[in-house]
Design an enzyme around this catalytic site. Structure first.
Site, PDB file in Angstrom:
ATOM      1  CD  GLN A  70      -6.121   1.606   1.121  1.00  0.00           C
ATOM      2  OE1 GLN A  70      -5.510   1.805   2.167  1.00  0.00           O
ATOM      3  NE2 GLN A  70      -6.170   0.423   0.541  1.00  0.00           N
TER       4      GLN A  70
ATOM      5  CE1 TYR B 235      -2.232  -3.297  -9.666  1.00  0.00           C
ATOM      6  CE2 TYR B 235      -0.797  -1.377  -9.798  1.00  0.00           C
ATOM      7  CZ  TYR B 235      -1.212  -2.593 -10.292  1.00  0.00           C
ATOM      8  OH  TYR B 235      -0.611  -3.108 -11.409  1.00  0.00           O
ATOM      9  CD  GLU B 236      -1.612  -4.419  -3.549  1.00  0.00           C
ATOM     10  OE1 GLU B 236      -2.090  -5.146  -2.650  1.00  0.00           O
ATOM     11  OE2 GLU B 236      -1.146  -4.875  -4.598  1.00  0.00           O
ATOM     12  N   GLY B 237      -6.504  -2.654  -2.551  1.00  0.00           N
ATOM     13  CA  GLY B 237      -7.646  -2.086  -1.839  1.00  0.00           C
ATOM     14  C   GLY B 237      -7.944  -0.728  -2.429  1.00  0.00           C
TER      15      GLY B 237
ATOM     16  NE  ARG C 206      -4.177  -1.977   1.759  1.00  0.00           N
ATOM     17  CZ  ARG C 206      -5.019  -2.524   2.599  1.00  0.00           C
ATOM     18  NH1 ARG C 206      -4.858  -2.362   3.899  1.00  0.00           N
ATOM     19  NH2 ARG C 206      -6.028  -3.250   2.171  1.00  0.00           N
TER      20      ARG C 206
END
Length: 591
Positions: free
Chosen positions: A446, A439-441, A301
């Site tokens: 977030q 990406y990545e959540g 992240r």
């Protein structure tokens, strides 16, 4: 062409994010400014001279699937080999396995440069570094001994296999299966999609970290296990053995990052090996794989946040260069012969300064997050710094990647019609940047994480203490005798008050179990926090100008951000507090 801003990166690391203070306190061992400067300079040279020149080739050719094998764009295989020869892959890795155990602050700084040179190329080491951290934290001694040294050197790359066709961010419904074998190994079967650098020809082996479910596993996320599944099995002497039962079925045709092979991976269909099932080994404990994977995801992240910073920096450089050369019309006050460069026009100057402010603010936020991670591992007050890193991570990821998209879009606008034409290269930055908020959540996830998990840390004391520190920066601006700040101090005070009011409202809503109301304002709150941090960190840089030849410019950019970007915070505060009612009323439009 991109040129790594080594001086600006070093200044932000040392004087805004806090590296100089940490080094002076001895928390980074014998790491000194001379070594930091040397590492940054060499990384900047490599990114400028070797990575950036191949970015356009990667974008134009893309990764290709030929006869079942993935081929990288021309020159990329040699580029990767040269990159690992420089020792860059193991910068923060454990010394026991060949790493240099240097601070995360230094690693994110060089990650910025690799991503500015080519985000598609930098994705390979980004995933490998995350895999190294997951294995070194959760892997057995045997797995570490067999795999880590080659992963740390970069000879073997790593991947993260989460997503399946029916399961995006909801990992609880994944279907990939794992079956126990008497020898302690597992047989993995299933399909994974969107696997970054899942197959390529740059490394001798690829180490896949795969989430899968055992037959007797509980339902949902409590029944997920993590497995290490190599492309080639590894013999006891470290040599490569036969091909494992996995392969890349297809490459995704993407909006951007064309040079990065994004793969659909098939595990265990019997194409390779004596029987069906890709052979893997458990990482961590059975049914606790998600916690292990989150070690890698948290690493990723911040790295994705750096992608936003990197794209913003490269797009800003290109736009400023173009605006200084492109002539059109006569700007107000232009007295020279002929047309003026468009950089002289007020609206173009406004866009360029917005790009610079968002870039430098995002850089400072991300470096500050890395500083908190380093301090959580090295300072005495570990819990405080762990919570600070946890608080900053979703902001660094989301605000920076949103800024990358915004800055890249402004870069196209500065170019005008030529920005919409691929040959100028401005469009590539927007195409590449657009994946980072996903990406990545996603950045919405977030925001959920920030509001529901990070604000309540220590009963809200962590975020309240952080806001008190920001007030100290604003107070320092007011008390300074530095010319050029203007009304920056007052603007910072007002923006911090907006943040404080929104934070108090969210904490109260969570305490009253009004989570839906809190989440309606989560994304505006995330931007509010990021803008306030941008203003404060730019001010901190302006206050730390002793001996710096760019004092006047730093203070001027701080004032620009305070008078332009921070004007948005009051509206964001109102969206946080009042957003739930308007959202509820408008839902009728979505039926």
């Amino acid at each position: 062409m991109y040129k790594a801003p080594v001086e600006e990166i070093a200044f932000t690391l040392k004087h805004v994010a806090g590296m100089s203070e940490v080094m002076s306190n001895g928390l980074f061992g014998d790491l000194g400014e001379d070594l930091v400067d040397a590492i940054l300079a060499e990384a900047g040279r490599f990114a400028t001279e070797e990575v950036a020149p191949l970015a356009e080739i990667g974008d134009r050719q893309g990764a290709r699937l030929i006869d079942g094998e993935v081929r990288l764009p021309d020159g990329w295989r040699d580029l990767y080999r040269n990159w690992i020869a420089g020792g860059w892959n193991g910068l923060t890795a454990p010394e026991a396995f060949g790493g240099q155990a240097l601070p995360d602050m230094l690693n994110v700084a060089v990650l910025e440069m690799w991503n500015s040179g080519s985000m598609a190329f930098a994705l390979a080491p980004t995933l490998t570094m995350g895999a190294i951290e997951a294995v070194s934290t959760h892997g057995s001694a045997a797995l570490k001994e067999k795999y880590l040294a080659k992963m740390v050197s970069g000879e073997w790359t790593g991947t993260m296999n989460l997503t399946e066709p029916h399961a995006g961010s909801d990992l609880g419904v994944l279907k990939a299966r794992a079956e126990r074998r008497p020898d302690g190994s597992y047989r993995i079967s299933g399909q994974k999609i969107f696997i970054t650098w899942g197959e390529h020809d740059a490394a001798d082996n690829i180490i896949h970290l795969v989430l899968a479910r055992l037959p007797d596993a509980p339902a949902g996320t409590r029944g997920i296990s993590l497995f290490l599944v190599p492309k080639f099995l590894v013999n006891d002497d470290g040599s490569l053995g036969p091909r494992n039962d996995l392969f890349c079925h297809a490459l995704e045709h993407k909006l951007g990052i064309h040079g990065s092979p994004t793969c659909t991976m098939i595990y265990g269909d019997g194409r390779f090996g004596d029987e069906k099932g890709a052979i893997g080994w458990l990482v961590g404990e059975e049914n606790k794989g998600l916690a292990c994977m989150f070690t890698m995801m948290n690493n990723a992240r911040l790295a994705v946040g750096m992608q936003g910073v990197a794209i913003a920096e490269a797009a800003t450089q290109k736009a400023i260069a173009y605006a200084g050369e492109r002539t059109q019309g006569k700007a107000p006050g232009w007295s020279a012969a002929g047309m003026s460069p468009i950089i002289e026009h007020p609206d173009v100057a406004r866009m360029l300064l917005t790009m610079k402010a968002l870039t430098q603010g995002s850089r400072a936020i991300s470096y500050a997050c890395a500083h908190a991670i380093d301090m959580s591992r090295r300072a005495g007050d570990g819990r405080h710094w762990q919570e600070r890193a946890a608080l900053l991570t979703p902001i660094a990821k989301a605000f920076s990647t949103d800024a990358g998209v915004e800055v890249a879009s402004l870069g196209i606008q500065v170019h005008g019609g030529m920005g919409f034409i691929e040959e100028t290269g401005a469009a590539r930055y927007l195409r590449d940047a657009r994946i980072a908020p996903i990406y990545e959540g996603t950045n919405g996830i977030q925001a959920i994480d920030l509001v529901t998990r990070k604000l309540p840390l220590s009963g809200g004391d962590q975020v309240k203490g952080f806001i008190a520190e920001l007030k100290g920066i604003a107070d320092g601006v007011r008390r300074s005798n530095l010319d050029g700040f203007g009304e920056t101090g007052a603007r910072l005070d007002a923006a911090i008050a907006d943040l404080e009011q929104a934070t108090a409202w969210l904490l109260e809503a969570l305490a009253d179990d009004r989570t839906a109301e809190a989440l309606a304002g989560a994304t505006p709150y995330q931007r509010l926090f990021g803008l306030v941090l941008t203003g404060c960190y730019l001010a901190k840089g302006g206050l730390a100008v002793s001996g710096d030849g760019k004092a006047e410019g730093r203070i001027a950019l701080c004032r620009f951000a305070a008078e332009n970007l921070l004007a948005e915070t009051a509206a964001l505060r109102d969206r946080v507090i009042n957003g739930a009612a308007s959202l509820a009323a408008a839902r009728i439009l979505l039926v």
